[in-house]
Structure formats: C-alpha cells, structure tokens
Design an enzyme around this catalytic site. Structure first.
Site, PDB file in Angstrom:
ATOM      1  N   GLN A   1      -3.251 -26.009 -21.353  1.00 31.78           N
ATOM      2  CA  GLN A   1      -1.968 -25.745 -20.679  1.00 31.78           C
ATOM      3  C   GLN A   1      -2.174 -24.761 -19.544  1.00 31.78           C
ATOM      4  OE1 GLN A   1      -0.267 -22.377 -21.477  1.00 31.78           O
ATOM      5  NE2 GLN A   1       0.858 -22.776 -19.581  1.00 31.78           N
TER       6      GLN A   1
ATOM      7  N   TYR B   1      -0.602 -22.398 -16.393  1.00 26.68           N
ATOM      8  CA  TYR B   1       0.440 -21.792 -15.568  1.00 26.68           C
ATOM      9  C   TYR B   1      -0.069 -21.852 -14.137  1.00 26.68           C
ATOM     10  CZ  TYR B   1       3.006 -19.522 -19.405  1.00 26.68           C
ATOM     11  OH  TYR B   1       3.764 -19.258 -20.504  1.00 26.68           O
TER      12      TYR B   1
ATOM     13  N   THR C   1       2.992 -25.971 -17.560  1.00 25.27           N
ATOM     14  CA  THR C   1       4.266 -25.406 -18.021  1.00 25.27           C
ATOM     15  C   THR C   1       5.176 -25.197 -16.818  1.00 25.27           C
ATOM     16  OG1 THR C   1       3.317 -24.412 -19.984  1.00 25.27           O
ATOM     17  CG2 THR C   1       5.334 -23.403 -19.150  1.00 25.27           C
TER      18      THR C   1
ATOM     19  N   ARG D   1      12.489 -10.068 -21.227  1.00 23.67           N
ATOM     20  CA  ARG D   1      12.418 -10.085 -22.699  1.00 23.67           C
ATOM     21  C   ARG D   1      12.707  -8.662 -23.168  1.00 23.67           C
ATOM     22  NH1 ARG D   1       7.146 -14.074 -22.958  1.00 23.67           N
ATOM     23  NH2 ARG D   1       8.053 -15.588 -21.519  1.00 23.67           N
TER      24      ARG D   1
ATOM     25  N   HIS E   1      10.497 -22.832 -24.274  1.00 28.84           N
ATOM     26  CA  HIS E   1       9.521 -21.739 -24.380  1.00 28.84           C
ATOM     27  C   HIS E   1       9.818 -20.875 -25.618  1.00 28.84           C
ATOM     28  CE1 HIS E   1       6.444 -20.387 -21.326  1.00 28.84           C
ATOM     29  NE2 HIS E   1       6.263 -19.472 -22.251  1.00 28.84           N
TER      30      HIS E   1
ATOM     31  N   ARG F   1      12.124 -18.038 -24.864  1.00 28.69           N
ATOM     32  CA  ARG F   1      11.515 -16.879 -24.199  1.00 28.69           C
ATOM     33  C   ARG F   1      11.676 -16.922 -22.689  1.00 28.69           C
ATOM     34  NH1 ARG F   1       7.632 -14.844 -27.883  1.00 28.69           N
ATOM     35  NH2 ARG F   1       6.105 -14.206 -26.340  1.00 28.69           N
TER      36      ARG F   1
ATOM     37  N   GLY G   1      10.076 -25.437 -30.582  1.00 31.90           N
ATOM     38  CA  GLY G   1      11.214 -24.531 -30.546  1.00 31.90           C
ATOM     39  C   GLY G   1      11.869 -24.405 -31.904  1.00 31.90           C
TER      40      GLY G   1
ATOM     41  N   GLY H   1       4.667 -22.789 -32.396  1.00 24.50           N
ATOM     42  CA  GLY H   1       4.346 -21.595 -31.606  1.00 24.50           C
ATOM     43  C   GLY H   1       4.288 -20.336 -32.438  1.00 24.50           C
TER      44      GLY H   1
HETATM   45  C1  LIG Z   1       3.588 -15.085 -28.374  1.00 26.03           C
HETATM   46  C2  LIG Z   1       3.874 -16.337 -27.593  1.00 26.03           C
HETATM   47  C3  LIG Z   1       3.161 -16.585 -26.424  1.00 26.03           C
HETATM   48  C4  LIG Z   1       3.388 -17.775 -25.712  1.00 26.03           C
HETATM   49  N1  LIG Z   1       2.614 -18.061 -24.620  1.00 26.03           N
HETATM   50  C5  LIG Z   1       2.777 -19.243 -23.976  1.00 26.03           C
HETATM   51  C6  LIG Z   1       1.881 -19.620 -22.934  1.00 26.03           C
HETATM   52  O1  LIG Z   1       0.945 -18.914 -22.601  1.00 26.03           O
HETATM   53  N2  LIG Z   1       2.117 -20.808 -22.323  1.00 26.03           N
HETATM   54  C7  LIG Z   1       3.155 -21.629 -22.674  1.00 26.03           C
HETATM   55  O2  LIG Z   1       3.329 -22.704 -22.088  1.00 26.03           O
HETATM   56  N3  LIG Z   1       3.984 -21.313 -23.684  1.00 26.03           N
HETATM   57  C8  LIG Z   1       3.802 -20.146 -24.345  1.00 26.03           C
HETATM   58  N4  LIG Z   1       4.612 -19.841 -25.395  1.00 26.03           N
HETATM   59  C9  LIG Z   1       5.640 -20.799 -25.831  1.00 26.03           C
HETATM   60  C10 LIG Z   1       5.050 -21.757 -26.873  1.00 26.03           C
HETATM   61  O3  LIG Z   1       4.086 -22.600 -26.322  1.00 26.03           O
HETATM   62  C11 LIG Z   1       6.139 -22.639 -27.484  1.00 26.03           C
HETATM   63  O4  LIG Z   1       6.823 -23.301 -26.454  1.00 26.03           O
HETATM   64  C12 LIG Z   1       7.142 -21.883 -28.342  1.00 26.03           C
HETATM   65  O5  LIG Z   1       6.534 -20.816 -29.024  1.00 26.03           O
HETATM   66  C13 LIG Z   1       7.758 -22.841 -29.344  1.00 26.03           C
HETATM   67  O6  LIG Z   1       8.748 -22.253 -30.103  1.00 26.03           O
HETATM   68  P1  LIG Z   1       8.480 -21.578 -31.541  1.00 26.03           P
HETATM   69  O7  LIG Z   1       7.789 -20.283 -31.237  1.00 26.03           O
HETATM   70  O8  LIG Z   1       9.844 -21.376 -32.060  1.00 26.03           O
HETATM   71  O9  LIG Z   1       7.612 -22.493 -32.342  1.00 26.03           O
HETATM   72  C14 LIG Z   1       4.383 -18.669 -26.139  1.00 26.03           C
HETATM   73  C15 LIG Z   1       5.095 -18.409 -27.319  1.00 26.03           C
HETATM   74  C16 LIG Z   1       4.830 -17.263 -28.053  1.00 26.03           C
HETATM   75  C17 LIG Z   1       5.580 -17.043 -29.332  1.00 26.03           C
END
Ligand SMILES: Cc1cc2nc3c(=O)[nH]c(=O)nc-3n(C[C@H](O)[C@H](O)[C@H](O)COP(=O)(O)O)c2cc1C
Length: 381
Positions: free
Chosen positions: A145, A147, A173, A182, A252, A255, A284, A306
């Site tokens: 993935q 950015y 992404t 946040r 995300h 987030r 999610g 995630g």
């Molecule tokens: C600590 C953390 C860091 C994350 N970092 C990224 C990232 O670097 N790139 C990205 O596309 N999504 C990132 N995400 C989002 C996750 O890929 C994912 O979309 C999300 O965590 C899914 O929801 P859930 O945490 O409820 O399972 C991050 C999520 C968390 C919790």
C-alpha cells in the site's frame, strides 16, 4: 528462508500464545498492558469526535444473522480465492503504519504470521522495516500500500521496486489528501508521523493525485491495482471504468474524515456499482468472525483487519497476530456451521436482516468483557 531452529522457536512461541490467549479480548488486554498510553491511543483512536469510527461498529452491530438448520455441515471450509491465490480465510491484514512503535520487529512480524496462516499481508508504505525485508517475510502473500509522496516518476519507481520483489497487488490509499486531526494524539502531543522515516510527506502530491495519474500507473503493469478509501458508489463506478481490479471500501478505520458513514453501510451500493467487474474489499470495525461473515453475505470478497491486528501485535508480537488469526478462523468456522453452510459461496442475502444493536456503538463494543477489566482506566479506551 527460515532455518529449522527458527521454525522450532516459532512453534514454541505460537504454542505459548495459544496457552495464554483464549480470546481476542485477552489480546486487547495484553496490548493495553504493554503499550504506552500514546501508542495505545494512536492505535485505538479516530478523528475528532470519532463518529466515523463508531459508525463502523454501529453498521455491523445493526445486522442480525439468520441461520438455517438441519443441514450437514461436517465439511465447513472458510477458504476462498483472492487475486488468483487461495486464502485460508476471507480476510487479510490491512496496512498499518508505524508498526515498529508497537513492536520492535515491526511489519515483518504480522507479515510472517499472515503467511504462516495462508493469508495476504498488505504492507503500509509508512512502516518499518522496508519493502525488501517485509516482502521476504510475507512471501507469496505480499501486497503493498502506497501513500503518494511524490510525482508520477516517484510513484512509478515504487511500483517497479515492488514488482521486482514479486508483489501480488499494488494499492494506493486515496482517503488521505490531508492528515486528519486525531484528537487523542493531539492532546497527548504525539505525532505518529514523527518517529517514522517514511511517514512524512508533502500532502500536495496526494492532493494532486487524480484519475489521470492513476491511468498512467495502470499502464505501467497489469499487476492487480487496488484503491483504498472508496466510500461512494460514484467513485466505485469510476474505478471500474479506469481499470481498477480491487475497490477497497474504507474510511481508514474512522481515522480520516470524521462524520462519515460506516463502511458496511455503503457496501451494498458499492457491490452494485462494481457489478462483478472489480473485486470488493472492506475494512472498518471488523473484529469478530460474525463481522467478517456479515460482509461476505453482503457481497464483499475479502475483509481486512486493522486495529485488532495492531493490538495483537502489541500484546504478543508475531505469535499474537497468529493467535488472533487462529481465533478468527475458529469463530468463522463455528459461525458457518451455525449458519448451516459449508462454504462461503453458499451465503447470500437471505442470511442477514436488520436488527437493533445490543450495545452503544464504541470502538470495542464487540468485546463486552472489556468492561470487567480493572487493571487500567477504561476511560482510555
Ligand atoms: C495504527 C493504524 C495505522 C494505520 N496506518 C495505515 C497506513 O499506513 N496506510 C493505510 O492505508 N491505512 C492505515 N490504517 C488504516 C487501516 O489500513 C484500516 O483501514 C483500518 O484500520 C480498518 O479499520 P479497523 O482498524 O477498525 O479494522 C491504519 C490503521 C491503524 C489502526
């Protein structure tokens, strides 16, 4: 790549985690115990009011399963196909940045756990270590993935590097044109991007990234291309028109944009817009076997994990992530039997119905036992 000694050490640590953690609830406890308040909040939190994050859970909790009975379910198998390869479960590990702040081995650990379990691992471009180490750990289960931190030449160079390393799917992404506010991190004066050599970049490049740039990427290779962060059927339709192979529904984990919809709430329209021309992946709030099956029933091809992955890593490293996968596999297999199916392909819309949620929506509303935790202040969750 692993020696017999490595394999033995791995088997011992997996066994120890099996003894210690009967439930994912305990893995979350373990993470809360081991992680600093800053890192805990970095993992658990969302943006501003955290309403997108809560709606992810709300959407899942508002659906009830409709089981069928009196069927022979001796041969339940939750395996599926994704991007031309067999996966032992209909899920993969979502990209998580900054994993080295959660456990010092960083992304190599969940990558190895996923591969050992026969599942894909999607590496974040803002985690340590780099793609060479992580691709070696994930083997044939490596997805990447990105950015966008540069112009098309910068993007192309990253694509070519991942192709050289045998990537099975390349994901961009697209929900992060600006890093969000946040509030848990802000009140703790913690900038998750600070300790990350890969985590800072001029948002200008992401803000300029559009379908025209994507078209140039699409022309670089016929590798499966994924866009992560699609929440509108209009964008899903455009994705199909521009040759995207996998539409990755995500907010995300709540987030990025606050006050958005829960991801499962947009799943039906996006499945319809994809009209079988692109695979549909969702994340999610998915933390239980029943959560995963609800998305599959509604037409998702795969579900990504995630926060739970990050917490399992925080609790017990690679063995913690492997244990989380074992528990999810057990939940999914039991749930399939109780629904009356042997394979995921048998599931259709008749297995689901709207219902009232039983808990107030909350990041951990699917773990009621967390309420009984007395070791730390629940307010932090
Ligand atoms: C600590 C953390 C860091 C994350 N970092 C990224 C990232 O670097 N790139 C990205 O596309 N999504 C990132 N995400 C989002 C996750 O890929 C994912 O979309 C999300 O965590 C899914 O929801 P859930 O945490 O409820 O399972 C991050 C999520 C968390 C919790």
């Amino acid at each position: 790549m692993f020696t017999a000694d490595d394999d033995e050490a791995r088997a011992r640590s997996y066994n120890a985690a099996r003894e210690r953690y009967n439930t994912t609830t305990e893995l979350i406890w373990g993470a809360q115990e081991r992680l600093s308040g800053q890192i805990w909040d970095y993992v658990a939190g969302g943006t501003e009011s955290e309403s997108s994050l809560k709606r992810n859970r709300m959407g899942i909790d508002r659906l009830a399963l409709r089981p069928r009975v009196m069927r022979n379910v001796l041969n339940t198998d939750p395996a599926t196909e994704f991007l031309g390869r067999t996966q032992s479960l209909p899920l993969f590990l979502a990209p998580v940045g900054g994993l080295q702040t959660i456990h010092k081995g960083g992304a190599v650990l969940p990558a190895r756990a996923a591969r050992e379990f026969g599942l894909d691992y999607m590496q974040s471009s803002v985690t340590e270590p780099g793609m060479e180490d992580v691709s070696a750990a994930a083997g044939d289960h490596w997805l990447y993935q990105l950015y966008v931190f540069g112009d098309f030449d910068w993007i192309k160079e990253h694509m070519l590097r991942t192709l050289d390393l045998g990537v099975k799917g390349f994901c961009v992404t697209v929900d992060s044109d600006h890093y969000s506010r946040r509030e848990r991190n802000l009140v703790r004066h913690y900038d998750a991007r600070g300790g990350n050599t890969r985590g800072r970049g001029d948002p200008k490049w992401r803000q300029e990234f559009d379908w025209a740039v994507f078209d140039k990427m699409r022309a670089v290779s016929d590798i499966p291309m994924m866009l992560k962060g699609i929440m509108a059927p209009e964008d899903a339709q455009l994705a199909v028109e521009h040759g995207v192979d996998v539409i990755y529904i995500s907010n995300h984990g709540g987030r990025q944009l606050d006050h958005g919809q829960g991801t499962i709430d947009v799943l039906p329209e996006i499945v319809q817009a994809a009209s079988g021309k692109a695979k549909v992946v969702i994340d999610g709030g998915f933390m239980r076997g029943t959560d995963v099956l609800k998305a599959i029933i509604m037409g998702a091809d795969m579900v990504a994990i995630g926060k739970l992955q990050a917490m399992a890593l925080g609790a017990a490293g690679e063995a913690g992530v492997y244990r989380m996968l074992e528990i999810l596999a057990e939940e999914i297999t039991i749930d399939m039997k109780l629904l009356g199916v042997n394979s995921l392909g048998e599931l259709d819309a008749s297995y689901l119905t709207p219902a009232a949620p039983t808990e107030a929506p909350h990041v951990f509303s699917t773990f009621p036992l967390l309420k009984y935790w007395s070791g730390k202040d629940q307010g932090e969750m």
